[in-house]
Structures are given as structure tokens and as C-alpha cells.
Design a protein around this motif. Structure first.
Motif, PDB file in Angstrom:
ATOM      1  N   GLU A  39       0.839  -1.216   0.000  1.00 28.00           N
ATOM      2  CA  GLU A  39       0.000   0.000   0.000  1.00 28.00           C
ATOM      3  C   GLU A  39       0.870   1.261   0.000  1.00 28.00           C
ATOM      4  O   GLU A  39       0.634   2.198  -0.754  1.00 28.00           O
ATOM      5  N   GLU A  40       1.882   1.275   0.847  1.00 29.41           N
ATOM      6  CA  GLU A  40       2.766   2.441   0.936  1.00 29.41           C
ATOM      7  C   GLU A  40       3.600   2.588  -0.336  1.00 29.41           C
ATOM      8  O   GLU A  40       3.828   3.697  -0.819  1.00 29.41           O
ATOM      9  N   LEU A  44       3.614   5.883  -2.659  1.00 28.96           N
ATOM     10  CA  LEU A  44       4.872   6.546  -3.015  1.00 28.96           C
ATOM     11  C   LEU A  44       5.064   6.591  -4.531  1.00 28.96           C
ATOM     12  O   LEU A  44       5.520   7.601  -5.079  1.00 28.96           O
ATOM     13  N   TYR A  45       4.723   5.498  -5.195  1.00 28.43           N
ATOM     14  CA  TYR A  45       4.859   5.458  -6.656  1.00 28.43           C
ATOM     15  C   TYR A  45       3.996   6.543  -7.302  1.00 28.43           C
ATOM     16  O   TYR A  45       4.464   7.277  -8.175  1.00 28.43           O
ATOM     17  N   GLN A  46       2.744   6.653  -6.851  1.00 32.61           N
ATOM     18  CA  GLN A  46       1.854   7.681  -7.386  1.00 32.61           C
ATOM     19  C   GLN A  46       2.412   9.082  -7.135  1.00 32.61           C
ATOM     20  O   GLN A  46       2.378   9.950  -8.008  1.00 32.61           O
ATOM     21  N   GLU A  47       2.928   9.294  -5.944  1.00 31.20           N
ATOM     22  CA  GLU A  47       3.529  10.594  -5.625  1.00 31.20           C
ATOM     23  C   GLU A  47       4.719  10.867  -6.537  1.00 31.20           C
ATOM     24  O   GLU A  47       4.862  11.969  -7.082  1.00 31.20           O
ATOM     25  N   VAL A  49       5.365   9.678  -9.539  1.00 28.32           N
ATOM     26  CA  VAL A  49       4.926   9.962 -10.910  1.00 28.32           C
ATOM     27  C   VAL A  49       4.414  11.400 -11.012  1.00 28.32           C
ATOM     28  O   VAL A  49       4.732  12.115 -11.967  1.00 28.32           O
ATOM     29  N   GLY A  50       3.667  11.833 -10.014  1.00 28.37           N
ATOM     30  CA  GLY A  50       3.163  13.212 -10.014  1.00 28.37           C
ATOM     31  C   GLY A  50       4.286  14.235  -9.974  1.00 28.37           C
ATOM     32  O   GLY A  50       4.278  15.226 -10.706  1.00 28.37           O
ATOM     33  N   ILE A  51       5.267  13.987  -9.121  1.00 29.16           N
ATOM     34  CA  ILE A  51       6.418  14.898  -9.024  1.00 29.16           C
ATOM     35  C   ILE A  51       7.187  14.901 -10.341  1.00 29.16           C
ATOM     36  O   ILE A  51       7.556  15.965 -10.854  1.00 29.16           O
ATOM     37  N   ALA A  52       7.425  13.720 -10.908  1.00 30.30           N
ATOM     38  CA  ALA A  52       8.168  13.628 -12.174  1.00 30.30           C
ATOM     39  C   ALA A  52       7.438  14.383 -13.284  1.00 30.30           C
ATOM     40  O   ALA A  52       8.074  15.072 -14.089  1.00 30.30           O
ATOM     41  N   ASP A  53       6.122  14.277 -13.314  1.00 31.07           N
ATOM     42  CA  ASP A  53       5.342  15.005 -14.321  1.00 31.07           C
ATOM     43  C   ASP A  53       5.488  16.513 -14.154  1.00 31.07           C
ATOM     44  O   ASP A  53       5.685  17.245 -15.125  1.00 31.07           O
ATOM     45  N   ARG A  54       5.399  16.983 -12.908  1.00 28.95           N
ATOM     46  CA  ARG A  54       5.542  18.429 -12.668  1.00 28.95           C
ATOM     47  C   ARG A  54       6.942  18.909 -13.023  1.00 28.95           C
ATOM     48  O   ARG A  54       7.114  19.995 -13.591  1.00 28.95           O
ATOM     49  N   LEU A  55       7.956  18.108 -12.703  1.00 29.96           N
ATOM     50  CA  LEU A  55       9.325  18.482 -13.053  1.00 29.96           C
ATOM     51  C   LEU A  55       9.508  18.529 -14.570  1.00 29.96           C
ATOM     52  O   LEU A  55      10.172  19.429 -15.084  1.00 29.96           O
ATOM     53  N   ALA A  56       8.909  17.590 -15.283  1.00 28.49           N
ATOM     54  CA  ALA A  56       9.011  17.573 -16.746  1.00 28.49           C
ATOM     55  C   ALA A  56       8.385  18.832 -17.337  1.00 28.49           C
ATOM     56  O   ALA A  56       8.936  19.429 -18.264  1.00 28.49           O
ATOM     57  N   VAL A  57       7.261  19.259 -16.789  1.00 22.55           N
ATOM     58  CA  VAL A  57       6.611  20.487 -17.262  1.00 22.55           C
ATOM     59  C   VAL A  57       7.512  21.690 -17.004  1.00 22.55           C
ATOM     60  O   VAL A  57       7.702  22.546 -17.879  1.00 22.55           O
TER      61      VAL A  57
END
Length: 86
Positions: A39-40, A44-47, A49-57
């Protein structure tokens, strides 16, 4: 409740690029450890991916700004050369 969790994640997201990158590195380190429950790991994986997407932008925005600056600089050089040639 998932929507609330995502909204909270967005609000709590690191503000600076360096802070976000550091958090992503921390998430990756945790994901690489074998000591976390599934579960954790998924959270963490979802978090991550979200951070990586924001960094890519942000990187794309920076690249576009650099291209704009370079284009402006090249235009200025061409104009100066044309003026000097006259």
C-alpha cells in the motif's frame, strides 16, 4: 476520499524545482527498499509519478524560455549586423 488525497498532495507539493527533485529522489530511495508494505509503495509510486510530471513540465517551460532568449539574442545580432552594414 481519493480526490481529497490528490488535492492534499497537490497543495503539499514542493514549491521549488530543487525541493521537488530532492523529494523525488527520496521517494525513489524508499521505493527501492524492500521494507515497505505494498500500500505504501503504491502511494509513493503515485507521488513520484506526479512529481516527475511536474518536473518535466517545469523543464519544458525552462527550455522554451531559453529558446525565446536565444531567438531574441540572435535577432539583436542580425539587426546590429544589418545596421553596421548600412
Amino acid at each position: 476520499s481519493t480526490d481529497k488525497k490528490q488535492a492534499t498532495t497537490e497543495v503539499a507539493a514542493p514549491e521549488s524545482f530543487n525541493d521537488a527533485l530532492s523529494r523525488l529522489q527520496e521517494v525513489v530511495r524508499k521505493l527501492e527498499s524492500d521494507a515497505l508494505p505494498l500500500e505504501e509503495l503504491m502511494t509513493l509510486y503515485q507521488e513520484g509519478v506526479g512529481i516527475a510530471d511536474r518536473l518535466a513540465v517545469r523543464l519544458q517551460e525552462a527550455r522554451l524560455q531559453i529558446e525565446t532568449i536565444q531567438g531574441t539574442a540572435k535577432s539583436d545580432v542580425v539587426e546590429m549586423n544589418e545596421e553596421n552594414a548600412s
